[in-house]
Design a protein around this motif. Sequence first.
Motif, PDB file in Angstrom:
ATOM      1  N   UNK A   1       0.938  -1.370  -0.182  1.00  0.00           N
ATOM      2  CA  UNK A   1       0.102  -0.040  -0.137  1.00  0.00           C
ATOM      3  C   UNK A   1       0.968   1.286  -0.133  1.00  0.00           C
ATOM      4  N   UNK A   2       2.145   1.169  -0.063  1.00  0.00           N
ATOM      5  CA  UNK A   2       2.990   2.181   0.022  1.00  0.00           C
ATOM      6  C   UNK A   2       4.141   2.090  -0.885  1.00  0.00           C
ATOM      7  N   UNK A   3       4.864   3.311  -1.292  1.00  0.00           N
ATOM      8  CA  UNK A   3       6.190   3.034  -2.123  1.00  0.00           C
ATOM      9  C   UNK A   3       6.878   4.252  -1.740  1.00  0.00           C
ATOM     10  N   UNK A   4       8.274   4.341  -2.086  1.00  0.00           N
ATOM     11  CA  UNK A   4       8.871   5.378  -2.007  1.00  0.00           C
ATOM     12  C   UNK A   4       9.677   6.067  -2.961  1.00  0.00           C
ATOM     13  N   UNK A   5       9.602   7.137  -3.129  1.00  0.00           N
ATOM     14  CA  UNK A   5      10.569   8.030  -4.011  1.00  0.00           C
ATOM     15  C   UNK A   5      11.840   7.940  -3.572  1.00  0.00           C
ATOM     16  N   UNK A   6      12.987   7.886  -4.143  1.00  0.00           N
ATOM     17  CA  UNK A   6      14.436   7.913  -3.603  1.00  0.00           C
ATOM     18  C   UNK A   6      15.268   8.357  -4.463  1.00  0.00           C
TER      19      UNK A   6
END
Length: 474
Positions: free
Chosen positions: A188-193
Motif C-alpha cells: 500500500x506504500x511506495x517510496x521515491x528515492x
Amino acid sequence: MVSPTQHPPSGIKVIIVGAGFGGITAAIECHNKGHDVLLLEAFPELKILGDVISLGPNAGRIIERWGGGSVARELHPITHNNKELVMHRFDGPVVTRTPVTGLVFGSPAFNGHRGELHRCFFAFAQQQGIKIRLGARVVEYFEDADKAGVVLENGERLEADVVVGADGVKSQARALVLGYDDKPRSSGYAIWRTWFTTEELAKDPLTKFFSEGDTHNGWIGPDVHFLAATLKNGRDVSWVCTHTDEKDIEESYSFPGKIEDVLKVVGDWDPVVVKLVKMTPEENMVDWKLVYRDPLPTWISKGARICILGDAAHPFLPTSIQGASQAMEDGVVLACTLFCAGKSRVPLGVRAYERIRYERCRRAQLMGETVRDKWHKADFDNLMSSEDNMRAMDLPHPPWLFWHDAEKHALDVFPQVAKDIEAGKFGTEDIGLQTGVLRRDENGTVVVGNRDFEQPTGEELVQGLVKEQLTAEL
C-alpha cells in the motif's frame, strides 16, 4: 570463541546465492568459522548502484570485528556523521530532535550510499580469499539426504552440505523451501528515492544548510513522511519520501520517478522540502514499490540443507531501518550454528539458525510497521500541543535491538536450542506455527495468527517506544 582471526577448516561446504549485504556477511562469517564457501552472484560485474542504506549498531558490532576494525575505519569517512535527527511537522515546525545513537550501544551505526558500502564489503570478502563467481545465475535448487545444490543457467551443477538463498525479495530458493510460489503483494506504500551532490543546493538560501555539514531531517504528514540526509561533510544528499501507492507490483518493483508526482504529494509542505524536490535531478529518481509478504511458515527446506535469509525470508519496511542489519545478523548466526553443529549435524545447525532468528526478526519487522503508522497517522492538529505528543514521534532506539550481539548470542544459546530440537520439543510444525506467529484458518490457509505476539499496538506501543528511548539515553 567470538570472532577469532580464523577457525580451522570445519569440513562444511556452503554455497551462498546472492551477494547482497546478507549474502556477503554470511560468506565472510562462514569463512571465518572455517567453512568452505562459494558465493554466487547473478550480476556479471559489481556496480555502484542505489542510494542510502542504514546499518544499525547491531550491524556495526559485526563490521567492527572484520579485519581488526579495518572495514569500520574504511566506512567512517563515507558514511553519515550527523549529531541529531530533526523531525518537523509537514509545514515546517520542529517536532523533536533525537540525538544520534553514537556509541550509546557500544558500536557505531553506518549510514551511507548502498553501493559504496557494498563495494567495501565485497572487497573485504575478496581479500579474505572467499571464492566469488559473478555472472553465475541460479535457475534451480535441489537437495537430498546428505547434500544440497544448485543448477546454473549454463547447466553446471554445484553441490554442497548446505545452500543459502540470499537472493532477495524475488527469491527462487523460497519456492523450494515453502513448496509453493509465495506471491508478493503491495504494502500500500511506495517510496521515491534519490541521491545527488549538493552543488546546486549550496547556491540557494533555503537549501544551503544541506551543503554545510552532515545533516538529517524528517518531515511527517498525513500518510506521508519525507527524510533527507547529507553526508561526506555535506557533499552528497539523499532523500526518500514514503507515500501511499496501490499500483500492481507483479512485474517490477522499480520505476523512474517523476518530480511532478512528488510535488502532487508534498507541493504545499515546508518550502525547504518543496525547494529540495524541485532541485532534484529527475534522472536520479526512482519510484520504488514497497512489497509485503506475510511471515513465512518456515525459512528452511524439509531436509534442512537449504535455507533462506535476509529479504528472501523477511522483507522489511524502510521505517524499521533494520532490513540490511537483520540480514547481516542472519549470516552471522547461520555461520555460528553450522560451526557448533559440525559437519555430521548440518541439518541441526540449519534448524537452530531458524529457531534463533525467527521471532527476533518478526519483532523488528513489527517495529517498522509501527513507526510508519505513528508518523503517518498522527493527530497533526494537536501534535505540537504537548511534550509527550512530540516526543512520541522520535525514531525509536530500543536497547533489545541495538545492544544485540548476534554472534555471542548464537554461541551462548546453541547448546540448549540444539538439545530442544533433538528432543523434539518444538514438534513437527513449521516454526511460524510453532511460535504462534502464524495459524491455519478454517480453510487450512496460513494466516498471521497470534494477536498477543502482534500486540501491543497503537498508543500503547508508541508510549512503550518512548520509554525504551528514554532508557537507552540513560
